[in-house]
Design a protein around this motif. Structure first.
Motif, PDB file in Angstrom:
ATOM      1  N   ALA A 253     -39.580 -27.609 -37.978  1.00 29.43           N
ATOM      2  CA  ALA A 253     -39.835 -26.841 -36.754  1.00 29.43           C
ATOM      3  C   ALA A 253     -39.533 -25.363 -36.986  1.00 29.43           C
ATOM      4  O   ALA A 253     -40.270 -24.494 -36.510  1.00 29.43           O
ATOM      5  N   TYR A 254     -38.454 -25.060 -37.720  1.00 31.32           N
ATOM      6  CA  TYR A 254     -38.124 -23.667 -38.001  1.00 31.32           C
ATOM      7  C   TYR A 254     -39.206 -23.026 -38.868  1.00 31.32           C
ATOM      8  O   TYR A 254     -39.562 -21.864 -38.669  1.00 31.32           O
TER       9      TYR A 254
ATOM     10  N   VAL B  19     -43.843 -17.677 -26.844  1.00 34.69           N
ATOM     11  CA  VAL B  19     -44.947 -18.633 -26.954  1.00 34.69           C
ATOM     12  C   VAL B  19     -44.700 -19.559 -28.143  1.00 34.69           C
ATOM     13  O   VAL B  19     -44.860 -20.775 -28.048  1.00 34.69           O
ATOM     14  N   CYS B  20     -44.263 -18.984 -29.241  1.00 35.23           N
ATOM     15  CA  CYS B  20     -43.983 -19.771 -30.444  1.00 35.23           C
ATOM     16  C   CYS B  20     -42.782 -20.687 -30.236  1.00 35.23           C
ATOM     17  O   CYS B  20     -42.816 -21.856 -30.623  1.00 35.23           O
ATOM     18  N   PHE B  21     -41.722 -20.153 -29.618  1.00 35.53           N
ATOM     19  CA  PHE B  21     -40.546 -20.979 -29.358  1.00 35.53           C
ATOM     20  C   PHE B  21     -40.910 -22.187 -28.497  1.00 35.53           C
ATOM     21  O   PHE B  21     -40.507 -23.311 -28.779  1.00 35.53           O
ATOM     22  N   ALA B  22     -41.679 -21.945 -27.436  1.00 40.91           N
ATOM     23  CA  ALA B  22     -42.067 -23.034 -26.533  1.00 40.91           C
ATOM     24  C   ALA B  22     -42.935 -24.062 -27.248  1.00 40.91           C
ATOM     25  O   ALA B  22     -42.761 -25.273 -27.073  1.00 40.91           O
TER      26      ALA B  22
ATOM     27  N   SER C  18     -42.746 -29.662 -29.658  1.00 39.19           N
ATOM     28  CA  SER C  18     -43.066 -30.637 -30.709  1.00 39.19           C
ATOM     29  C   SER C  18     -41.851 -31.479 -31.095  1.00 39.19           C
ATOM     30  O   SER C  18     -41.985 -32.463 -31.815  1.00 39.19           O
ATOM     31  N   LEU C  19     -40.677 -31.095 -30.610  1.00 38.25           N
ATOM     32  CA  LEU C  19     -39.444 -31.833 -30.911  1.00 38.25           C
ATOM     33  C   LEU C  19     -39.165 -32.853 -29.814  1.00 38.25           C
ATOM     34  O   LEU C  19     -39.521 -32.639 -28.657  1.00 38.25           O
TER      35      LEU C  19
ATOM     36  N   GLU D 135     -37.664 -26.878 -18.316  1.00 39.95           N
ATOM     37  CA  GLU D 135     -38.048 -25.737 -19.158  1.00 39.95           C
ATOM     38  C   GLU D 135     -36.868 -25.254 -20.001  1.00 39.95           C
ATOM     39  O   GLU D 135     -37.019 -24.969 -21.186  1.00 39.95           O
ATOM     40  N   ASP D 136     -35.684 -25.167 -19.391  1.00 41.46           N
ATOM     41  CA  ASP D 136     -34.497 -24.742 -20.143  1.00 41.46           C
ATOM     42  C   ASP D 136     -34.140 -25.757 -21.221  1.00 41.46           C
ATOM     43  O   ASP D 136     -33.818 -25.384 -22.353  1.00 41.46           O
TER      44      ASP D 136
END
Length: 117
Positions: A5-6, A25-28, A33-34, A72-73
């Motif tokens: 994921a990283y 956007v990338c973090f979300a 995916s996790l 979301e958090d």
């Protein structure tokens, strides 16, 4: 699992346009995916403390509400390493009753997690 994921996160950020650059956007995307189960321990610790501080709280209702109201958090917290999530769990468990507004944010800061709006 998180190492991949990283890698995905880094690749996503590198491929963003400079115009309108938004790494969130990338973090979300990567966090989604996790598995949601990565934050189950944190939710469990928070609800254990809620039950300890208020006898009227039903743990399963707390868990259900937490996962719904804070989806979301919790999504964004999935990307954190287990050690960091355990730090927040330990901090929440160590809080005195009654729980105060801002306790969770204080635990995030105590565990070196910046609070982003």
């Amino acid at each position: 699992m998180r190492n991949e994921a990283y890698d995905e996160l880094g690749e996503c950020i590198l491929n963003l346009d400079c115009i309108g650059f938004d790494a969130n956007v990338c973090f979300a995307q990567v966090a989604a995916s996790l598995p949601a189960s990565l934050t189950d321990g944190l939710v469990d610790a928070m609800c254990d403390k809620a039950v300890e501080c208020d006898a009227e709280v039903v743990k399963q209702d707390c868990i259900d509400d937490m996962k719904t109201e804070n989806a979301e958090d919790l999504l964004m917290l999935r990307i954190l390493k287990d050690e960091v999530l355990e730090c927040v769990e330990d901090c929440m468990s160590a809080l005195d009753c009654p729980l105060m507004e801002g306790d969770f944010d204080d635990c995030l800061l105590d565990c070196d997690i910046p609070i982003l709006d």
